[in-house]
Design an enzyme around this catalytic site. Structure first.
Site, PDB file in Angstrom:
ATOM      1  N   GLU A  54       0.773  -1.186   0.096  1.00 34.02           N
ATOM      2  CA  GLU A  54      -0.069  -0.086  -0.047  1.00 34.02           C
ATOM      3  C   GLU A  54       0.784   1.188   0.098  1.00 34.02           C
ATOM      4  O   GLU A  54       1.943   1.343   0.842  1.00 34.02           O
ATOM      5  CB  GLU A  54      -0.906  -0.196   1.016  1.00 34.02           C
ATOM      6  N   HIS A 113     -16.731   8.595  -8.494  1.00 37.18           N
ATOM      7  CA  HIS A 113     -17.167   6.985  -8.517  1.00 37.18           C
ATOM      8  C   HIS A 113     -17.012   6.371 -10.006  1.00 37.18           C
ATOM      9  O   HIS A 113     -17.867   5.454 -10.478  1.00 37.18           O
ATOM     10  CB  HIS A 113     -18.869   6.937  -8.519  1.00 37.18           C
TER      11      HIS A 113
END
Length: 605
Positions: free
Chosen positions: A73, A538
């Site tokens: 990450e 989105h």
């Protein structure tokens, strides 16, 4: 990391508990930050990205103690950062900090660039989003199987996975009276991701019920549970919150209970640049990844079984392209040798947002949020015949224009997508626009067209993944129907604010206010939208899951076509936009894909 801010609100025993800071657990010190600790090692699975889907899949795989997983990450553990992340009422304060990727688009309308908000840290965008919890229309998910050929991707199957992720709390009597709704058959109670009503302990504003009464008089359903498969109507919404009103981000849900597993390693502060392959008789097989922070400081780590890309819809396509998987024209320009020809980075679909805001009278004081999922006719009103005519006459032209602009690569295949969307809007009564109303001394609508016909792209610009050079080009409003839809939804919000039962609480418009005449036409609204929209953040479909003939990058098990040992498991794979907030879809999708991975693991054991 963002500095910790703790605050406590004391309420009477009879009141609903407002936000209380969560117990601080030092997770980060138990995670890895030294890349040399994993360099050269071999794991069963490597996951590129520790966001919603990455952490969900990691947790499911490591339930088997024999499976060793590495998650890489770019950010760090941020769930301990206090109210700025934990408190849902602090939404937006995290934007622009080190926890926000804050990608820039290429110059768009009027030569404006736009910021794309995305979480940077364990939990990904669940750290920074509005934590809204709704589901799409069942016909939308059914189309993934019926239209796009993805066997097993239907509403009935996904509904069970979405419920499996959820631990829902039934609203209180006061919350139900304020406008919440709850159908227990549509919710899971034994999952990991908590959901419940947002409630700061203050009195409820009557404006939610006023909105419901106003639209009910127009024939719109009210107090619908938005998680049952047909969200059209008005209700208050659920959020990802625990009983103390603390945001339940993906790290809190899936990592916090599991970070001490001996077979799960999390490396933070590093980014995956590209996938490593070996050639086999069956095609390229993923054997690991190259990760690091720059061209001079990077490392290789290896996967015995699979590499799983979970870096999000803006970044996973780039990792594929840096690895040689993508369109030849893109790879040639970036000086990357093509390994596999797939339509990576195109078909990207994001929504656009505008805001209509007014002051509320003192009679409307109080907390609360409500959502109106409006169908095609409700959104367009008197302009519906004009909009319907566009859908019935322009699909061929739109498909040709989109391919010419680089938003897709095949006119015939794109028309299949457009016909699917037209069917939703004209025949299936799906929600076309979302009007999200917030109160607390105002009547504020953030609103967006849910079903965009525009197709954007995201592509690399160089061969060095650590230079962070790429072109994110959503191509907003290059389709005329999208602009018309956003304008119509904006007009609808203004109209609703001062009509019916809402009139009692309306105390003057602040946005657009004097910037747009009160009787503005749809054309005038369109001009206003072009100057005042923002992305909705989105984006989906940049590594689409559909048949290869229709333009798919991954198959029904999320495997990248033409490869072995490589999947994309994040929000880049849904083949369509949906009439909902996307977390429910992504959690259900992650659990379904995890089962597919485990099935293959069992076969190889």
């Amino acid at each position: 990391m963002v500095s910790v801010f703790l605050s406590t609100l004391l309420l009477s025993a009879a009141a609903v508990q407002a936000y209380l800071p969560a117990q601080q657990i030092d997770v980060q010190s138990s995670l890895l930050s030294d890349p040399s600790k994993v360099a050269g090692k071999t794991y069963d699975y490597i996951i590129a990205g520790g966001g919603l889907t990455g952490l969900t899949v990691a947790a499911k795989l490591t339930e088997n103690p024999k499976i060793k997983v590495l998650v890489i990450e770019k950010g760090f553990y941020e769930s301990n950062d206090g109210a700025i992340i934990e408190d849902p009422n602090a939404y937006g304060q995290i934007f622009g900090t080190t926890v926000d990727q804050n990608y820039l688009t290429v110059p768009l309308i009027n030569n404006r660039t736009n910021n794309i908000k995305a979480g940077k840290g364990l939990g990904g965008s669940t750290l920074i989003n509005g934590d809204s919890w709704t589901r799409p229309d069942k016909v939308q998910i059914d189309s993934w199987e019926k239209v796009f050929g993805m066997e097993g991707w239907n509403w009935d199957n996904m509904f069970e996975y979405m419920k499996k992720a959820e631990a829902a709390r039934t609203p209180t009597a006061a919350q139900l009276a304020a406008g919440h709704s709850f159908n227990a058959t549509c919710h899971g109670t034994n999952g990991t991701v908590q959901s419940g009503a947002r409630d700061n302990g203050q009195p409820w504003s009557p404006i939610m019920k006023a909105l419901m009464n106003t639209v009910s008089a127009l024939g719109v359903p009210v107090q619908q549970d938005f998680l049952c498969g047909h969200p059209r109507g008005v209700s208050m919404i659920m959020n990802n919150l625990d009983e103390n009103q603390v945001r339940v981000d993906a790290a809190r849900a899936w990592l916090l209970p599991n970070y001490q597993r001996s077979n799960l390693e999390i490396l933070t502060g590093q980014m995956v640049g590209k996938v490593l392959f070996k050639q086999t008789a069956s095609g390229p097989q993923a054997v690991g990844v190259n990760f690091g922070t720059n061209k001079a400081v990077n490392f290789d780590v290896f996967a015995k079984h699979e590499v799983l890309l979970a870096a999000g819809s803006a970044i996973s396509p780039l990792i594929l392209e840096y690895s040689g998987i993508g369109l030849k024209s893109v790879l040639d320009q970036a000086n990357v040798t093509q390994l596999l020809d797939l339509p990576v980075g195109i078909n990207m679909q994001d929504q656009t947002t505008t805001t209509v805001s007014s002051r509320a009278s003192s009679a409307g004081a109080g907390q609360g949020q409500a959502v109106f999922f409006a169908n095609f006719t409700e959104t367009f009103g008197d302009y519906a015949p004009q909009a319907r005519d566009l859908l019935n006459t322009k699909l061929d032209q739109w498909a040709e224009e989109t391919v010419a602009r680089g938003g897709f690569h095949n006119v015939t295949a794109l028309k299949v997508q457009y016909e699917n969307y037209r069917n939703w809007l004209l025949d299936e009564d799906v929600a076309f626009a979302e009007l999200f109303m917030d109160t607390e001394g105002k009547i504020n609508f953030d609103l967006w067209d849910l079903i965009p016909f525009t197709r954007g792209s995201v592509h690399i610009l160089s061969s060095d993944p650590y230079l962070w050079q790429f072109a994110n080009d959503p191509k907003f409003f290059l389709n005329e129907f999208d602009l018309l839809g956003q304008a119509a939804a904006s007009k609808l919000a203004r109209d609703l604010t001062s009509q019916g039962a809402m009139k009692e609480y309306f105390a003057g418009e602040t946005l657009p206010g004097y910037n747009l005449v009160q009787n503005a036409t749809l054309s005038q609204w369109s001009d206003y939208v072009l100057q005042n929209f923002r992305p909705n953040w989105h984006a989906v479909s940049s590594c689409s899951m559909m048949s290869r003939e229709l333009g798919g990058v991954v198959d029904a098990t999320a495997k990248v076509y033409g490869t072995q040992g490589l999947r994309v498991i994040d929000g880049s794979i849904p083949p369509t936009q949906v009439s909902s907030h996307v977390m429910t879809i992504f959690y259900g999708m992650a659990l379904k894909v995890a089962d597919a991975i485990l099935d293959d693991y069992a076969k190889s054991a």
